[in-house]
Write a protein that holds these residues in place. Sequence first.
Motif: not given
Length: 181
Positions: A148-177
Amino acid sequence: MANYALILVDMLNDFVTGALGCDRGRVIVPDLIKLTNAAREHGIPVIYSNDSHLKGIDHELKLWGDHAIRGTKGAEVIPELTPQETDYVIPKRRYSGFYQTDMQLLLSELHVDSVIITGLHTHMCCRHTSADAYYLGYNIVVPKETTNSFTEEDYDYGLKYLKEVYGANICALDDLIKSFD
């Protein structure tokens, strides 16, 4: 199958309830407990990447003020996520959990190829830790309920950046487990 390590970034008193307290940080605690327990049950290393600043010296303090000063309560992991004997704690003095720390050496010795990035803040310390993980060739997984982040906007921006720039797999917790089995 991936050889994971779970990295919890800055789940410290000062980031959750203290000097830089973030109410949104409290929201992710139950899911982090669930994930750390599942990781331990499946033999996945749990690594705490914690700010541990030197008062009056560290560059970050000029921007953010005193927080997570080494040896203070503020620099300790929140009680709900206290590291266990089998876990690893890597102190850091910059945003990235890799920058001039033992993180790379530890991951190499543990034969890790994929890192699960969790904690605070998605757009800052999680982002910079992910950047270095990417540069070093690690696969990056981010269960969206565990950062998470200070704001929803920072959180959404962070996830989008991780996915688009580093190819991060943004997933649901239960699916990962479920993938641990």
